[in-house]
Design an enzyme around this catalytic site. Sequence first.
Site, PDB file in Angstrom:
ATOM      1  N   TYR A  98      42.534  34.922  34.320  1.00  0.00           N
ATOM      2  CA  TYR A  98      43.498  33.844  34.077  1.00  0.00           C
ATOM      3  C   TYR A  98      43.034  32.539  34.731  1.00  0.00           C
ATOM      4  O   TYR A  98      42.336  32.558  35.742  1.00  0.00           O
ATOM      5  CB  TYR A  98      44.854  34.190  34.712  1.00  0.00           C
ATOM      6  CG  TYR A  98      45.616  35.279  34.007  1.00  0.00           C
ATOM      7  CD1 TYR A  98      46.541  34.969  33.015  1.00  0.00           C
ATOM      8  CD2 TYR A  98      45.441  36.611  34.357  1.00  0.00           C
ATOM      9  CE1 TYR A  98      47.269  35.966  32.374  1.00  0.00           C
ATOM     10  CE2 TYR A  98      46.157  37.616  33.727  1.00  0.00           C
ATOM     11  CZ  TYR A  98      47.076  37.291  32.729  1.00  0.00           C
ATOM     12  OH  TYR A  98      47.783  38.273  32.110  1.00  0.00           O
ATOM     13  N   ASP A 110      52.802  34.962  28.380  1.00  0.00           N
ATOM     14  CA  ASP A 110      54.044  34.197  28.312  1.00  0.00           C
ATOM     15  C   ASP A 110      53.929  33.139  27.215  1.00  0.00           C
ATOM     16  O   ASP A 110      52.831  32.724  26.873  1.00  0.00           O
ATOM     17  CB  ASP A 110      54.305  33.492  29.652  1.00  0.00           C
ATOM     18  CG  ASP A 110      54.587  34.504  30.764  1.00  0.00           C
ATOM     19  OD1 ASP A 110      55.096  35.592  30.445  1.00  0.00           O
ATOM     20  OD2 ASP A 110      54.279  34.190  31.928  1.00  0.00           O
ATOM     21  N   TYR A 148      51.968  40.313  36.944  1.00  0.00           N
ATOM     22  CA  TYR A 148      52.712  39.084  36.645  1.00  0.00           C
ATOM     23  C   TYR A 148      52.066  37.968  37.454  1.00  0.00           C
ATOM     24  O   TYR A 148      52.248  37.876  38.667  1.00  0.00           O
ATOM     25  CB  TYR A 148      54.175  39.246  37.030  1.00  0.00           C
ATOM     26  CG  TYR A 148      54.917  40.268  36.200  1.00  0.00           C
ATOM     27  CD1 TYR A 148      55.273  40.003  34.877  1.00  0.00           C
ATOM     28  CD2 TYR A 148      55.276  41.501  36.736  1.00  0.00           C
ATOM     29  CE1 TYR A 148      55.971  40.935  34.115  1.00  0.00           C
ATOM     30  CE2 TYR A 148      55.977  42.440  35.983  1.00  0.00           C
ATOM     31  CZ  TYR A 148      56.324  42.150  34.677  1.00  0.00           C
ATOM     32  OH  TYR A 148      57.006  43.068  33.928  1.00  0.00           O
TER      33      TYR A 148
END
Length: 440
Positions: free
Chosen positions: A325, A261, A397
């Site tokens: 992440y 993103d 996601y």
Amino acid sequence: MPAVYSVNGPRRVIMEKVKEILLEHSLCDRCLGRLFASYGLGLSNALRGRALKTALAMQIHKEIMEGNTEEIEHLRKIAENGGRVFDELARRYVGYVTHKKCEICNGHLDSLLGKLALRAYNELSKYEGKSFLVGVKKGSQIALKERRIAELYGLTSWESVAREVKREVGKRLQSLTDMNPDFRYPDLIIVIDLDLRKVFVEPTPLHLLGSYVKLGRFITQMLWIGKKGRNYSFSVEESVRKILPLFKGEDLLFHASGREDADARMLGDGRPLILEVKRPVKRSVKFSKIEEKASSPPWVLLKIDKVVKPEYVRRIKSDVKRKIYRAIVISYDGFDEEDIYKIKESFSNRVISQKTPRRVLRRRKDIVRFRKVYEVDGMLLHKNIAEFIIHCDGGLYVKELIHGDEGRTTPSFAEMLNKALEVAFLDVLKHEEFEVASTS
Ligand SMILES: [Zn+2]
């Protein structure tokens, strides 16, 4: 097999065909030689054609000497169609004859090959490259005419003019340059138009495999400008596009292995990408120079590893890689150690079901996909702030994994804790290695 093969043998058949053809058609040495290209090794078509004509002249001479007067009339026609080889013989038996031009190439092919090679050389020297491939535009007048004669005489042993031109021009270019032919991955493709007598050179795209690190936030991967203008003022693509002048290329395509993103940083070793330079004039640019030009410190850093073959573009885009992440998560209800423990426990090797997130629904189809979370580590930073390190499949996601997207992603951290969660910051820490073999 026709009986004539077994009775008289192919040698006889060749000479009969040559005679039959030259009685009706005027052909230069090269165009005649090409019609019998499968026979004889180490001969050029010009030499082959000349040899066939010489042998035919000897055969006719023998027949005439043996009293076969019919051959004198044949000699007149053949001398007109076959050119100089028959001159001496014709002068003795039928007098002076005028030569007709080659029906297939008009007598130009021999000199045309030299001219085409020179034009190709001139065009090639405008570009940098190590290898080339010669192609000939289909459907030329010469090709049509030679096919007509080959079919008329049922020849199966002929070579097309396109093949001869490719080989002859290729050979000459090899001696004029230090380049080599490459049939699979040429740097430069030469296209010859025989009708227009023109040569075009097309440099093939150059593919550079590397990776980018995005240290800044609110930077998109691709340059994207909507109807209302742009939402973000900078993109990774804009940063790397600056390399184009180094190659004097026409365009640059950016192929990345997925994307983060705009508000997420891409850290660690970076995200693999392939930069495809279209129509490069220059190919040998130092990687360090490319990296310097493509990077925009302190926001975007580019690293180039190697030159790769074009098929890696598909691979880099299709591979689903594992990712790591880091998320900084806010809960206005507050966190406690128990919450952190619960998340760690619940999201070990867990399959997550995700409906397409609401934030991308306008652009993507509404589907359900399944991705795995392998491991989550967590830490309480503040009574309302926690940090999570998430190991998961590429394509998950992550924001939705945390806040749940109103139940469209399940299970989620929010669902598990029964609290509203907000993702403050997201970073990609690691993108699994993309391994390829180098072309050189
Ligand atoms: Zn010819």
